[in-house]
Scaffold this active site. Structure first.
Site, mmCIF file in Angstrom:
data_model
loop_
_atom_site.group_PDB
_atom_site.id
_atom_site.type_symbol
_atom_site.label_atom_id
_atom_site.label_comp_id
_atom_site.label_asym_id
_atom_site.label_seq_id
_atom_site.Cartn_x
_atom_site.Cartn_y
_atom_site.Cartn_z
ATOM 1 N N HIS A 212 -11.503 -12.563 4.837
ATOM 2 C CA HIS A 212 -10.547 -12.286 3.801
ATOM 3 C C HIS A 212 -10.808 -13.070 2.490
ATOM 4 C CE1 HIS A 212 -7.332 -10.838 1.380
ATOM 5 N NE2 HIS A 212 -7.132 -10.076 2.028
ATOM 6 N N HIS B 92 0.794 -1.284 0.043
ATOM 7 C CA HIS B 92 0.018 0.130 -0.008
ATOM 8 C C HIS B 92 0.868 1.310 -0.055
ATOM 9 C CE1 HIS B 92 -3.128 -2.585 2.006
ATOM 10 N NE2 HIS B 92 -3.179 -2.886 0.976
#
Length: 415
Positions: A170, A107
């Protein structure tokens, strides 16, 4: 008729559905009353699973690293840290020997304001806080699946590493939390991409601890030598309902049990499912909203219909995903392309394409119609209009409703 409000952005979209067509409303079962988050964390640290207490592991000379989630995760790090520091201090740990590392994975870097907000003003002032840097990783091994174990050198230089985070479903690692703070959290780009390539394998789905992606992450964490985690489970209002500490696999599995009890719902597949992501920020863009679509696939018969209710105020949400949507003319194109070309962002196009081959997909959003069609959905102006389209084809269709699609995982009942 039954009237049901479904979250849409910061507002709601009303749905009128004939009672004869409503199969069930699939809801999580969250505990109504609970202890405070601080109490739950303290209790977990006092009773670690398959591990000594941190206060017995550290001493005044220990170089300690605490890995924390980045700004893209809902983990309440500011609440987790005070009881954790208390436990470390009781073992003699000193502030100057502690480093907090933000687990960015791949990220973007955070602003100083974001970092400060995550750990809290007081801790940010007195403790060294740094961000993961993929360019400063050292190789220490390779997993049996061929993933290089390349870890941020600041983590490798520590005597004691504590991985923190939240445990929730997830969509390809099965669950978040546990070993995930190491891989992808503080690993190299090559390590993350090699690991994530396994997301198209059959078991790489929500709610499975045997997802090859998670198994690979755990092998990498074992090679690195991760000894201790502190993870929390949140309810739909982001309140802490459980905390686990200790061994990175055993403690994680205890947290998984809580997640399953709250959010796994046994269902008989219906003819159609109407799924809302639960509103903003889970439906901020199609990239995020497709996680709810993924969960909903378990609640509908093959060949059935899924209506995704997601505002998508910020559009598609990922440039690569958008490019793939425009370049892949059919679901088959996207699936084939992904087999030969792993590109992060393109995976979303392939995942939706996989669903589009099995189900008829409708989208109620604020996206332009052409963008909806290229993403393999049929655009609908309202959820009511989408339901009418389904009932006009099959007036007796049985329909499930999922008001919290991002958090609820339907599980097909075994016959």
């Amino acid at each position: 008729m039954k009237q049901i409000p479904l979250a849409f952005g910061n507002g709601t979209s009303e749905l009128d559905i004939p009672e004869k067509n409503l199969s069930s409303i699939i809801m999580p079962s969250e505990p109504e009353k609970r202890e405070s988050g601080a109490f739950l964390i303290k209790k977990a640290l006092e009773n670690p699973i398959k591990s000594r207490r941190l206060s017995e592991i550290v001493n005044q000379n220990s170089r300690i690293v605490i890995i924390v989630s980045d700004i893209t995760r809902p983990t309440p790090t500011e609440q987790i840290l005070p009881p954790l520091f208390e436990e470390l201090y009781s073992g003699g740990a000193r502030d100057e020997n502690i480093t907090i590392i933000f687990a960015l994975g791949l990220h973007r870097q955070q602003t100083e304001e974001e970092s400060k907000k995550l750990v809290g003003e007081e801790i940010y002032k007195k403790i060294r806080c740094i961000q993961h840097d993929t360019g400063r990783c050292r190789r220490i091994g390779v997993t049996s699946r061929g993933t290089p174990v390349e870890i941020f050198e600041e983590v490798l230089n520590a005597d004691v590493v504590v991985g923190t985070g939240g445990i929730e479903f997830h969509y390809y690692a099965g669950y978040s939390g546990g070993a995930k703070s190491v891989l992808p959290g503080v690993s190299s780009e090559e390590a993350v991409l090699t690991n994530h390539k396994m997301m198209i394998e059959e078991k790489a789905v929500s709610g499975r601890v045997d997802s090859p992606v998670r198994q690979d992450m755990e092998e990498a964490a074992k090679i690195f030598g991760l000894k201790f985690i502190l993870n929390v489970v949140l309810d739909s209002k982001k309140g802490i309902v459980a905390a686990v500490a200790g061994d990175f696999v055993e403690a994680h599995r205890k947290g998984v049990e809580t997640v399953d009890t709250m959010y796994k719902v046994p269902v008989e597949p219906a003819d159609a499912v109407i799924v809302s992501c639960g509103g903003y920020p889970k439906d901020i863009n199609l990239y995020q909203a497709s996680k709810s679509l993924d969960n909903a696939t378990q609640a509908v018969k093959d060949g059935g219909s899924i209506i995704l209710v997601a505002e998508c105020a910020e559009g598609i949400g990922n440039q690569i995903y958008e490019c793939w949507n425009m370049e892949c003319k059919t679901p088959e194109d996207a699936i084939e392309r992904f087999k030969h070309c792993f590109e992060f962002g393109g995976h979303k196009s392939a995942i939706v394409a996989k669903a589009a081959k099995k189900f008829k997909l409708y989208l109620v959003s604020k996206l332009p119609e052409d963008k909806v069609r290229t993403a393999f959905f049929t655009p609908m102006a309202s959820v009511q209009e989408a339901l009418s389209a389904i009932l006009s084809e099959n007036p007796d269709a049985k329909v499930h409703l999922m008001p919290h699609g991002g958090q609820t995982l339907p599980v097909r009942k075994e016959n």
